[in-house]
Every structure is written in structure tokens, then in C-alpha cells.
Design a protein around this motif. Structure first.
Motif, PDB file in Angstrom:
ATOM      1  N   VAL A   1       0.868  -1.179   0.000  1.00 56.89           N
ATOM      2  CA  VAL A   1       0.000   0.000   0.000  1.00 56.89           C
ATOM      3  C   VAL A   1       0.904   1.227   0.000  1.00 56.89           C
ATOM      4  O   VAL A   1       1.618   1.483   0.961  1.00 56.89           O
ATOM      5  CB  VAL A   1      -0.939   0.011   1.222  1.00 56.89           C
ATOM      6  CG1 VAL A   1      -1.816   1.247   1.212  1.00 56.89           C
ATOM      7  CG2 VAL A   1      -1.786  -1.251   1.246  1.00 56.89           C
ATOM      8  N   GLU A   2       0.881   1.969  -1.090  1.00 54.92           N
ATOM      9  CA  GLU A   2       1.781   3.106  -1.232  1.00 54.92           C
ATOM     10  C   GLU A   2       1.167   4.405  -0.748  1.00 54.92           C
ATOM     11  O   GLU A   2       1.868   5.286  -0.278  1.00 54.92           O
ATOM     12  CB  GLU A   2       2.242   3.224  -2.680  1.00 54.92           C
ATOM     13  CG  GLU A   2       2.981   1.983  -3.111  1.00 54.92           C
ATOM     14  CD  GLU A   2       3.924   2.213  -4.255  1.00 54.92           C
ATOM     15  OE1 GLU A   2       3.928   3.315  -4.819  1.00 54.92           O
ATOM     16  OE2 GLU A   2       4.644   1.260  -4.570  1.00 54.92           O
ATOM     17  N   GLU A   3      -0.139   4.551  -0.891  1.00 54.69           N
ATOM     18  CA  GLU A   3      -0.809   5.781  -0.480  1.00 54.69           C
ATOM     19  C   GLU A   3      -2.265   5.444  -0.184  1.00 54.69           C
ATOM     20  O   GLU A   3      -2.832   4.518  -0.778  1.00 54.69           O
ATOM     21  CB  GLU A   3      -0.733   6.798  -1.628  1.00 54.69           C
ATOM     22  CG  GLU A   3      -1.106   8.202  -1.245  1.00 54.69           C
ATOM     23  CD  GLU A   3      -0.914   9.168  -2.406  1.00 54.69           C
ATOM     24  OE1 GLU A   3      -1.679  10.146  -2.448  1.00 54.69           O
ATOM     25  OE2 GLU A   3      -0.026   8.949  -3.250  1.00 54.69           O
ATOM     26  N   THR A   4      -2.871   6.155   0.756  1.00 52.08           N
ATOM     27  CA  THR A   4      -4.291   5.938   1.041  1.00 52.08           C
ATOM     28  C   THR A   4      -5.036   7.257   0.893  1.00 52.08           C
ATOM     29  O   THR A   4      -4.461   8.338   1.063  1.00 52.08           O
ATOM     30  CB  THR A   4      -4.521   5.393   2.469  1.00 52.08           C
ATOM     31  OG1 THR A   4      -4.009   6.330   3.399  1.00 52.08           O
ATOM     32  CG2 THR A   4      -3.876   4.040   2.655  1.00 52.08           C
ATOM     33  N   ILE A   5      -6.306   7.136   0.581  1.00 51.50           N
ATOM     34  CA  ILE A   5      -7.169   8.307   0.438  1.00 51.50           C
ATOM     35  C   ILE A   5      -8.543   7.941   0.990  1.00 51.50           C
ATOM     36  O   ILE A   5      -8.992   6.800   0.872  1.00 51.50           O
ATOM     37  CB  ILE A   5      -7.242   8.778  -1.040  1.00 51.50           C
ATOM     38  CG1 ILE A   5      -7.930  10.116  -1.145  1.00 51.50           C
ATOM     39  CG2 ILE A   5      -7.892   7.739  -1.916  1.00 51.50           C
ATOM     40  CD1 ILE A   5      -7.735  10.795  -2.482  1.00 51.50           C
ATOM     41  N   GLU A   6      -9.174   8.913   1.630  1.00 45.93           N
ATOM     42  CA  GLU A   6     -10.503   8.702   2.190  1.00 45.93           C
ATOM     43  C   GLU A   6     -11.546   9.178   1.191  1.00 45.93           C
ATOM     44  O   GLU A   6     -11.393  10.231   0.579  1.00 45.93           O
ATOM     45  CB  GLU A   6     -10.627   9.491   3.487  1.00 45.93           C
ATOM     46  CG  GLU A   6     -11.997   9.405   4.120  1.00 45.93           C
ATOM     47  CD  GLU A   6     -12.094  10.250   5.367  1.00 45.93           C
ATOM     48  OE1 GLU A   6     -11.846   9.715   6.453  1.00 45.93           O
ATOM     49  OE2 GLU A   6     -12.405  11.448   5.233  1.00 45.93           O
ATOM     50  N   ALA A   7     -12.591   8.371   1.025  1.00 45.07           N
ATOM     51  CA  ALA A   7     -13.656   8.738   0.087  1.00 45.07           C
ATOM     52  C   ALA A   7     -15.010   8.419   0.708  1.00 45.07           C
ATOM     53  O   ALA A   7     -15.147   7.471   1.478  1.00 45.07           O
ATOM     54  CB  ALA A   7     -13.496   7.970  -1.218  1.00 45.07           C
ATOM     55  N   GLY A   8     -15.999   9.203   0.319  1.00 46.82           N
ATOM     56  CA  GLY A   8     -17.367   8.889   0.681  1.00 46.82           C
ATOM     57  C   GLY A   8     -17.879   7.822  -0.270  1.00 46.82           C
ATOM     58  O   GLY A   8     -17.277   7.554  -1.317  1.00 46.82           O
ATOM     59  N   ILE A   9     -18.968   7.193   0.095  1.00 48.25           N
ATOM     60  CA  ILE A   9     -19.509   6.127  -0.750  1.00 48.25           C
ATOM     61  C   ILE A   9     -21.025   6.304  -0.840  1.00 48.25           C
ATOM     62  O   ILE A   9     -21.685   6.541   0.167  1.00 48.25           O
ATOM     63  CB  ILE A   9     -19.092   4.740  -0.209  1.00 48.25           C
ATOM     64  CG1 ILE A   9     -19.562   3.623  -1.112  1.00 48.25           C
ATOM     65  CG2 ILE A   9     -19.530   4.520   1.205  1.00 48.25           C
ATOM     66  CD1 ILE A   9     -18.934   2.277  -0.797  1.00 48.25           C
ATOM     67  N   ALA A  10     -21.547   6.245  -2.055  1.00 45.60           N
ATOM     68  CA  ALA A  10     -22.987   6.421  -2.279  1.00 45.60           C
ATOM     69  C   ALA A  10     -23.683   5.087  -2.040  1.00 45.60           C
ATOM     70  O   ALA A  10     -23.465   4.130  -2.769  1.00 45.60           O
ATOM     71  CB  ALA A  10     -23.234   6.904  -3.699  1.00 45.60           C
ATOM     72  N   LEU A  11     -24.514   5.042  -1.002  1.00 47.15           N
ATOM     73  CA  LEU A  11     -25.208   3.812  -0.619  1.00 47.15           C
ATOM     74  C   LEU A  11     -26.701   4.063  -0.492  1.00 47.15           C
ATOM     75  O   LEU A  11     -27.154   5.194  -0.329  1.00 47.15           O
ATOM     76  CB  LEU A  11     -24.678   3.308   0.730  1.00 47.15           C
ATOM     77  CG  LEU A  11     -23.213   2.912   0.787  1.00 47.15           C
ATOM     78  CD1 LEU A  11     -22.793   2.688   2.227  1.00 47.15           C
ATOM     79  CD2 LEU A  11     -22.966   1.666  -0.039  1.00 47.15           C
ATOM     80  N   VAL A  12     -27.461   2.977  -0.534  1.00 49.94           N
ATOM     81  CA  VAL A  12     -28.903   2.995  -0.291  1.00 49.94           C
ATOM     82  C   VAL A  12     -29.094   2.736   1.204  1.00 49.94           C
ATOM     83  O   VAL A  12     -28.242   2.128   1.846  1.00 49.94           O
ATOM     84  CB  VAL A  12     -29.587   1.900  -1.138  1.00 49.94           C
ATOM     85  CG1 VAL A  12     -31.066   1.838  -0.893  1.00 49.94           C
ATOM     86  CG2 VAL A  12     -29.294   2.131  -2.601  1.00 49.94           C
ATOM     87  N   GLY A  13     -30.212   3.191   1.771  1.00 47.44           N
ATOM     88  CA  GLY A  13     -30.462   3.066   3.210  1.00 47.44           C
ATOM     89  C   GLY A  13     -30.310   1.667   3.765  1.00 47.44           C
ATOM     90  O   GLY A  13     -29.721   1.465   4.836  1.00 47.44           O
TER      91      GLY A  13
END
Length: 156
Positions: free
Chosen positions: A22-34
Motif C-alpha cells: 500500500v503506497e498511499e491511502t485516500i478517504e472517500a465517501g460512498i454512495a449507498l442505499v439506506g
């Protein structure tokens, strides 16, 4: 490296750190259904074989299995559907440039809660060869032995 398990971590892809550098990490939001969110909060998600892909300037997680929510009935969706990641265009362009190099891929490392929202930690990873995996396992075993020895030494 000692990793402290975060209480907000919902799922972790431990196999990714074994199979990839793992060279680099990034945080992301994720589009989900309820119903997917409810199922993830119950820990019914599998990241083991999942990966991320860039399509038409958007990033999607593929083959991440989220089990259907038991009380979800008609609101449940396909467990293996593509989930869109929420990132800025500049971040997506940067990731596209990094992944375009040979041998690199985007792997989801963990799902966790941050201020009530489900976030994914995405790693820019390069695959390990078999001998790299053996070296990692040997190093881990040596570190474990050293920790045991230090613990034993401090006891007296």
C-alpha cells in the motif's frame, strides 16, 4: 507497525495488506442505499475480493458484497452492485494518473464511520510477488518473537 483498531471501523480488508504494497491511502465517501447502510452497520459486508475502477471520470467499487438487510424487503438492492465513490474531480484525476502506471490498482482497505457517514479508505496498491509475501510473514514472526522476549525480560 502496530495498528490500533478504531472503534468506528465497520469492515477491514486484511488480505489487501498481505497481497499488496500500500503506497498511499485516500478517504472517500460512498454512495449507498439506506438498507445497505443498515447492513454495513451490522457488519454484513465483505471487502475481500473488491477493487475500485475509474469509468468516465467517476470511481466505482466493484465486487464488494453487502448482504441484503433482513428487514429491507423491497428496498434491498443487488448485493454486488457497483458503488460510486464520492471524490472531487481533481482527486479522481490524480488517482487516474497514479493507477495508470503498470501494476498499480485501487483497493478498498477499510469501511468506517466518520460523523455518522460511511467512509472508505482507498489504497493505491502494487501487487506483491510470492517471495515478498514470505518476507513479510518472516518479518512479522520475528517482530512477534522480539515482543515476546521483551515482555518476558520486563517481567523479571
Amino acid at each position: 507497525m502496530v495498528r490500533k483498531k478504531n472503534s468506528n471501523t465497520l469492515a477491514e480488508n486484511r488480505k489487501a495488506r498481505h497481497d499488496y504494497f500500500v503506497e498511499e491511502t485516500i478517504e472517500a465517501g460512498i454512495a449507498l442505499v439506506g438498507t445497505e447502510v443498515k447492513s454495513i452497520r451490522n457488519g454484513r459486508v465483505n471487502l475481500k475480493e473488491s477493487y475500485a475502477d475509474i469509468k468516465n471520470g467517476e470511481i466505482f467499487i466493484l465486487s464488494m458484497h453487502i448482504s441484503p438487510y433482513e428487514q429491507g424487503n423491497i428496498f434491498n438492492v443487488d448485493p454486488l452492485r457497483e458503488k460510486k465513490l464520492l471524490l472531487h474531480k481533481a482527486e479522481i484525476a490524480k488517482l487516474a494518473g497514479l493507477v495508470s502506471r503498470e501494476g498499480y490498482t485501487l483497493i478498498p482497505l477499510a469501511l468506517y464511520l466518520k460523523q455518522g457517514k460511511v467512509k472508505v479508505s482507498l489504497g493505491i496498491c502494487k501487487g506483491k510477488k510470492d517471495y515478498d509475501k514470505r518476507n513479510s510473514m518472516l518479518e512479522k514472526a520475528h517482530n512477534r518473537e522480539m515482543q515476546r522476549a521483551m515482555k518476558e525480560r520486563n517481567r523479571y
